[in-house]
Design an enzyme around this catalytic site. Structure first.
Site, PDB file in Angstrom:
ATOM      1  N   SER A   1     -15.831 -10.733 -31.720  1.00  0.00           N
ATOM      2  CA  SER A   1     -14.769 -11.530 -31.102  1.00  0.00           C
ATOM      3  C   SER A   1     -15.360 -12.313 -29.949  1.00  0.00           C
ATOM      4  O   SER A   1     -16.379 -11.918 -29.369  1.00  0.00           O
ATOM      5  CB  SER A   1     -13.654 -10.618 -30.591  1.00  0.00           C
ATOM      6  OG  SER A   1     -13.014 -10.014 -31.685  1.00  0.00           O
TER       7      SER A   1
ATOM      8  N   ASP B   1       1.558  -3.564  -9.559  1.00  0.00           N
ATOM      9  CA  ASP B   1       1.140  -4.843 -10.138  1.00  0.00           C
ATOM     10  C   ASP B   1       1.480  -4.933 -11.618  1.00  0.00           C
ATOM     11  O   ASP B   1       2.108  -5.888 -12.078  1.00  0.00           O
ATOM     12  CB  ASP B   1      -0.380  -5.040  -9.954  1.00  0.00           C
ATOM     13  CG  ASP B   1      -0.767  -5.060  -8.492  1.00  0.00           C
ATOM     14  OD1 ASP B   1       0.128  -4.941  -7.636  1.00  0.00           O
ATOM     15  OD2 ASP B   1      -1.970  -5.189  -8.200  1.00  0.00           O
TER      16      ASP B   1
ATOM     17  N   TYR C   1     -10.272  -0.071  -0.363  1.00  0.00           N
ATOM     18  CA  TYR C   1      -9.002   0.293  -0.993  1.00  0.00           C
ATOM     19  C   TYR C   1      -8.966   1.780  -1.389  1.00  0.00           C
ATOM     20  O   TYR C   1      -8.047   2.522  -1.014  1.00  0.00           O
ATOM     21  CB  TYR C   1      -8.758  -0.585  -2.236  1.00  0.00           C
ATOM     22  CG  TYR C   1      -7.388  -0.354  -2.854  1.00  0.00           C
ATOM     23  CD1 TYR C   1      -6.326  -1.199  -2.572  1.00  0.00           C
ATOM     24  CD2 TYR C   1      -7.160   0.730  -3.702  1.00  0.00           C
ATOM     25  CE1 TYR C   1      -5.065  -0.977  -3.120  1.00  0.00           C
ATOM     26  CE2 TYR C   1      -5.909   0.958  -4.239  1.00  0.00           C
ATOM     27  CZ  TYR C   1      -4.877   0.098  -3.961  1.00  0.00           C
ATOM     28  OH  TYR C   1      -3.635   0.321  -4.496  1.00  0.00           O
TER      29      TYR C   1
ATOM     30  N   SER D   1      -4.486 -11.143 -10.153  1.00  0.00           N
ATOM     31  CA  SER D   1      -5.016 -11.820 -11.335  1.00  0.00           C
ATOM     32  C   SER D   1      -5.658 -10.823 -12.300  1.00  0.00           C
ATOM     33  O   SER D   1      -5.609 -11.013 -13.520  1.00  0.00           O
ATOM     34  CB  SER D   1      -6.029 -12.881 -10.935  1.00  0.00           C
ATOM     35  OG  SER D   1      -7.032 -12.315 -10.120  1.00  0.00           O
TER      36      SER D   1
ATOM     37  N   GLY E   1      -8.750 -13.324  -7.670  1.00  0.00           N
ATOM     38  CA  GLY E   1      -9.208 -12.543  -6.513  1.00  0.00           C
ATOM     39  C   GLY E   1      -8.505 -12.903  -5.221  1.00  0.00           C
ATOM     40  O   GLY E   1      -9.120 -12.942  -4.157  1.00  0.00           O
TER      41      GLY E   1
ATOM     42  N   HIS F   1       0.819  -1.221   0.000  1.00  0.00           N
ATOM     43  CA  HIS F   1       0.000   0.000   0.000  1.00  0.00           C
ATOM     44  C   HIS F   1       0.854   1.273   0.000  1.00  0.00           C
ATOM     45  O   HIS F   1       0.413   2.298   0.508  1.00  0.00           O
ATOM     46  CB  HIS F   1      -0.955   0.037   1.216  1.00  0.00           C
ATOM     47  CG  HIS F   1      -2.221  -0.739   0.979  1.00  0.00           C
ATOM     48  ND1 HIS F   1      -3.281  -0.219   0.280  1.00  0.00           N
ATOM     49  CD2 HIS F   1      -2.571  -1.992   1.335  1.00  0.00           C
ATOM     50  CE1 HIS F   1      -4.247  -1.126   0.224  1.00  0.00           C
ATOM     51  NE2 HIS F   1      -3.836  -2.210   0.846  1.00  0.00           N
TER      52      HIS F   1
HETATM   53  C1  GLA Z   1      -3.295  -3.788  -5.068  1.00  0.00           C
HETATM   54  C2  GLA Z   1      -2.978  -2.607  -5.981  1.00  0.00           C
HETATM   55  C3  GLA Z   1      -1.490  -2.256  -5.917  1.00  0.00           C
HETATM   56  C4  GLA Z   1      -1.014  -2.090  -4.483  1.00  0.00           C
HETATM   57  C5  GLA Z   1      -1.457  -3.272  -3.625  1.00  0.00           C
HETATM   58  C6  GLA Z   1      -1.152  -3.055  -2.166  1.00  0.00           C
HETATM   59  O1  GLA Z   1      -2.681  -4.947  -5.528  1.00  0.00           O
HETATM   60  O2  GLA Z   1      -3.315  -2.891  -7.313  1.00  0.00           O
HETATM   61  O3  GLA Z   1      -1.252  -1.092  -6.671  1.00  0.00           O
HETATM   62  O4  GLA Z   1      -1.446  -0.869  -3.952  1.00  0.00           O
HETATM   63  O5  GLA Z   1      -2.845  -3.519  -3.740  1.00  0.00           O
HETATM   64  O6  GLA Z   1       0.215  -2.938  -1.954  1.00  0.00           O
END
Ligand code: GLA
Length: 371
Positions: A49, A157, A207, A112, A107, A20
């Protein structure tokens, strides 16, 4: 192999430490998993498609002239990706069939959704010879999640999924997105993920609230006479001096962010010195911060982390990813995995009526075009 087929492999991501803080200009230490989503694309003569996911056994049809928002979340990842690609390249895309398979759990805090978007982007890119480079794939996938899906996440990610190298972690500085590969030698230790199988839905969860709280902390700090761009740019002692200007929860978020950033920097040193014991201790502190200050853990994650504390063979454990479910990541001696997994699986399912899924993972390659 049929030469008209395009095969793409897209990994998930783990994060050793630095949670985070990728939307706060912090250092994070992620890597790609060896678990993947595989896409097989082929051209289609139809006027639409079609995508079939064998993982969830669902099919969806896409008409390029009607790329509007869907009710189903996974379809939105696909539609959003096509919209983003078409913004970048004003071309007529060819219709395709796409089969999605793989072993990356959905999830579960292993990213993913970003893996799906990045892999799908690369497949459409190859099929249409768009020659998108990694930075373009990064910006397309970021836009899908940020704007189309509405998860105001950081860059960790997608960056990891696209750029990872086998057996390496990435030290990513999210202030300027510069990065270094850190060879990860864990000796007799392995990274074990324990999937709580408690589903979270990041964009519907708290989040985005955390992102806003960090922005609020930044605003209060700057209003008090500082001039920083990212929350990680204030020292903890400075922050404590202005604690009285902030609501308690906002102070806690900011404190966590700074402490976690410092932990990531120290972790790299410990990793380089092969001091896995100290690294493990930082993983535990990270979990405590996420639980008590950042408040993104849950009973299932806390239980799994607490279970590890009595075993010398486990050096560290923490929740991983966005939180509220998903996985823990454990630094565990290879010979102890079987015993621990048996022990914890039984008590976990009787406690929470959920199945625990252990995943022993190693650090894999980033997004790749196979054929
Ligand atoms: C999710 C978000 C990332 C990051 C993590 C927590 O995966 O997509 O950008 O903030 O949570 O570290």
């Amino acid at each position: 192999m049929d030469s008209s087929k395009i095969i793409i492999e897209s990994p998930g991501r783990i994060n050793l430490i630095g949670e985070h803080i990728d939307y706060n200009g912090g250092y994070v230490l992620p890597g790609a998993t060896d678990l993947i989503i595989q896409f097989t694309f082929s051209n289609s003569k139809k006027n639409y498609s079609e995508v079939y996911s064998s993982v969830i056994d669902k099919k969806c049809k896409i008409y390029f002239d009607n790329l509007s928002k869907r009710v189903t979340r996974w379809e939105n990842y696909l539609v959003g990706t096509l919209i983003s690609i078409l913004k970048k390249r004003k071309v007529e895309l060819k219709n395709f069939n796409c089969l999605i398979e793989g072993n990356l759990p959905l999830g579960s805090g292993i990213s993913s959704s970003s893996s799906l978007i990045c892999g799908f982007t690369k497949g459409v890119d190859k099929l249409n010879n768009l020659n998108l480079d990694n930075d373009e794939i990064l910006s397309i996938s970021r836009e899908v999640e940020y704007n189309f899906i509405g998860l105001k996440g950081g860059i960790m990610d997608q960056f990891t999924i696209i750029n990872s190298k086998k057996n390496n972690l990435i030290l990513l500085n999210t202030k300027d997105n510069s990065s270094d590969f850190i060879e990860s030698d864990l000796g007799d230790y392995k990274l074990l993920l324990l999937n709580t199988n408690k589903k979270h839905n990041l964009s519907d969860s708290a989040y985005n609230k955390r992102v806003e709280e960090c922005q609020e902390a930044l605003r209060i700090i700057n209003d008090s006479g500082h001039n920083i761009k990212f929350l990680t740019q204030i020292e903890v002692e400075e922050l404590r001096k202005i604690q009285n200007l902030m609501p308690n929860n906002i102070f806690n978020r900011a404190l966590y962010v700074n402490q976690e950033n410092n932990r990531t920097i120290k972790s790299v040193q410990y990793l380089k010195n092969l001091d896995l014991k100290s690294l493990g201790e930082l993983m535990y502190s990270s979990h405590e911060g996420l639980r008590d200050l950042y408040e993104v853990s849950c009973d299932e994650l806390d239980y799994l982390v607490d279970k590890t504390r009595v075993y010398d063979q486990i050096l560290g454990a923490r929740m991983m990813g966005g939180g509220f479910g998903g996985c823990t990541i454990n630094l565990i001696h290879k010979d102890f995995i079987g015993i621990f997994v048996d022990d914890v699986s039984e008590s976990y399912s009787s406690m929470f009526s959920l199945k625990l899924s252990p995943i022993i993972t190693s650090l894999g390659e980033g997004l790749r075009y196979k054929v």
